[in-house]
Design an enzyme around this catalytic site. Structure first.
Site, short mmCIF file in Angstrom:
data_model
loop_
_atom_site.label_atom_id
_atom_site.label_comp_id
_atom_site.label_asym_id
_atom_site.label_seq_id
_atom_site.Cartn_x
_atom_site.Cartn_y
_atom_site.Cartn_z
CE LYS A 38 -0.19 -0.25 5.05
NZ LYS A 38 -0.99 -0.63 6.22
CE1 TYR A 265 13.33 31.46 4.32
CE2 TYR A 265 12.81 29.13 4.40
CZ TYR A 265 12.93 30.31 3.69
OH TYR A 265 12.64 30.32 2.35
C1 PLP Z 1 -0.19 -1.64 6.81
C2 PLP Z 1 -0.81 -2.91 7.27
C3 PLP Z 1 -0.02 -4.06 7.42
C4 PLP Z 1 1.48 -4.06 7.34
O1 PLP Z 1 1.99 -3.64 8.58
P1 PLP Z 1 3.57 -3.62 8.87
O2 PLP Z 1 3.64 -3.19 10.28
O3 PLP Z 1 4.14 -2.60 7.93
O4 PLP Z 1 4.10 -4.98 8.63
C5 PLP Z 1 -0.68 -5.24 7.69
N1 PLP Z 1 -2.02 -5.28 7.84
C6 PLP Z 1 -2.80 -4.18 7.74
C7 PLP Z 1 -4.26 -4.29 7.91
C8 PLP Z 1 -2.22 -2.95 7.46
O5 PLP Z 1 -2.99 -1.87 7.36
#
Ligand code: PLP
Length: 373
Positions: A38, A265
């Site tokens: 994702k 800045y």
């Molecule tokens: C993002 C996510 C994962 C992966 O989690 P990690 O901690 O990056 O391994 C797994 N399951 C769900 C439902 C997620 O949203």
């Protein structure tokens, strides 16, 4: 060391590291792996991360939403893909047509999925049970009813329930164990309703490594496959993982200044001696967190310096004393610490966040260059 000519900034993505990390984690964990890609593969590029993870032994991909899944299909990825976060009132016609598996968090989603089925294509589902995280998932009170309805739709050929899942809070081993037990009770209820989901998954990277009883027969791995540790007290190297992303830039200007010279800045940094300032062309527009001003580490010519003063939208300054530096020299913000680079976790600590956020927010202005190390 100098950057390649003409490159101002880039994130190199080592797909060999992703492949090795998945292989290593699969060996350690010993069950099926859903590779989570994702958010553009946590900033690494979704399609390349997916391909590398599949090469390393993952059997399925996970994304948050259907749009991400369809983008992977368009990129030519034909492995199974699960998407679990849906717009209110979403319809799933294209998802079903393209063979995207759906995480189901309530009855309306189950019905929308069944509606999207065609005569020769049932909607392929993973039912999500809420086990305490307080996010999505079917409420425990509704679970029996939704399972019964899913079983009925399965008998009609409209859906196929191939998975059941939940998600952990990583609050403590006890909290996660309680959630695993609640999930296992839910599996019993699903079986009584006539469902036999082949894949049962609740662990993400943290629990998959740290809580073996949460592995069941499948885990969803995100951060670990990119070579980063979800543990405060264990590094990538401790876990046998290699960070896949290196963020670097070419020093864009070098200036010799006297003591008492203001930097960036607000002059929150003033030089305390005659010194050399090097300008690094990465800023918060590129995802370098402004919260890490005067703190984030940068490696230049074999030494690590903190950012001097504020990080601006496009650039920041490093105060290098009398160390040699030239325009075009490489400045590494993070990469593989075993090669001397600071880590994404160092930047997370400097910014008061987690390494997930550091890599995922690297912006679209930073070109990704795929390497295979
Ligand atoms: C993002 C996510 C994962 C992966 O989690 P990690 O901690 O990056 O391994 C797994 N399951 C769900 C439902 C997620 O949203």
């Amino acid at each position: 060391m100098s950057m390649p000519r003409g490159v101002m900034r880039e994130a190199t993505i080592d797909v060999g590291a992703i492949e090795d990390n998945v292989r290593q984690l699969r060996r350690l964990i010993g069950v099926e792996v859903i590779a989570v890609v994702k958010a553009d593969g946590y900033g690494h590029g979704a399609a390349r991360s997916a391909a590398a993870a599949l090469a390393g032994g993952a059997t399925r991909l996970g994304v948050a939403d259907v749009t991400e899944a369809l983008a992977l299909r368009r990129a030519g990825i034909d492995a199974p893909i699960l998407a679990w976060l849906h717009a209110p009132g979403a319809s799933f016609g294209e998802a079903v047509e393209r063979g995207v598996e759906l995480g189901i968090s309530h009855l309306d989603q189950l019905n929308a999925a069944a509606t999207a089925a065609t005569a020769d294509r049932p909607a392929v589902l993973h039912l999500k049970l809420e086990t305490g995280l307080g996010r999505n998932g079917i409420a425990p009170d509704d679970w029996a009813l939704v399972c019964a309805e899913a079983a009925r739709l399965e008998r009609l050929g409209k859906v196929r329930v191939i998975g059941a899942f939940s998600h952990l809070s990583n609050t403590s081993a006890d909290d996660d164990r309680a959630a695993v037990r609640a999930f296992e009770a839910g599996l019993g209820v699903a079986a009584s309703a006539g469902l036999a989901p082949r894949l049962r998954h609740i662990a993400a990277t943290h629990a998959a490594i740290g809580l073996p009883e949460s592995r069941l027969n499948c885990v969803r791995l995100g951060i670990g496959m990119y070579g980063l540790s979800p543990f405060a007290d264990r590094s990538s190297a401790d876990l046998g993982l290699r960070p896949a992303m290196t963020l670097r830039a070419a020093v864009a200007a070098v200036r010799r200044v006297p003591a008492e010279h203001g930097v960036s800045y607000g002059y929150v940094h003033r030089t305390d001696r005659e010194t050399t300032l090097a300008l690094v062309p990465l800023g918060y527009a590129d995802g370098v967190p402004r919260q890490a001003s005067a703190a984030g580490p940068v490696r230049i010519n074999g030494r690590t310096y903190p950012v001097a003063g504020r990080i601006a939208m496009d650039q920041f300054v490093v105060d290098m004393g009398d160390a040699p530096v030239a325009i075009g020299d490489e400045a590494v913000l993070f990469g593989d610490p075993t090669l001397g680079a600071p880590s994404a976790t160092d930047w997370a600590d400097a910014a008061g966040t987690i390494n997930y956020e550091i890599v995922t927010r690297i912006g679209p202005r930073v070109p990704r260059r795929q390497v295979n190390g």
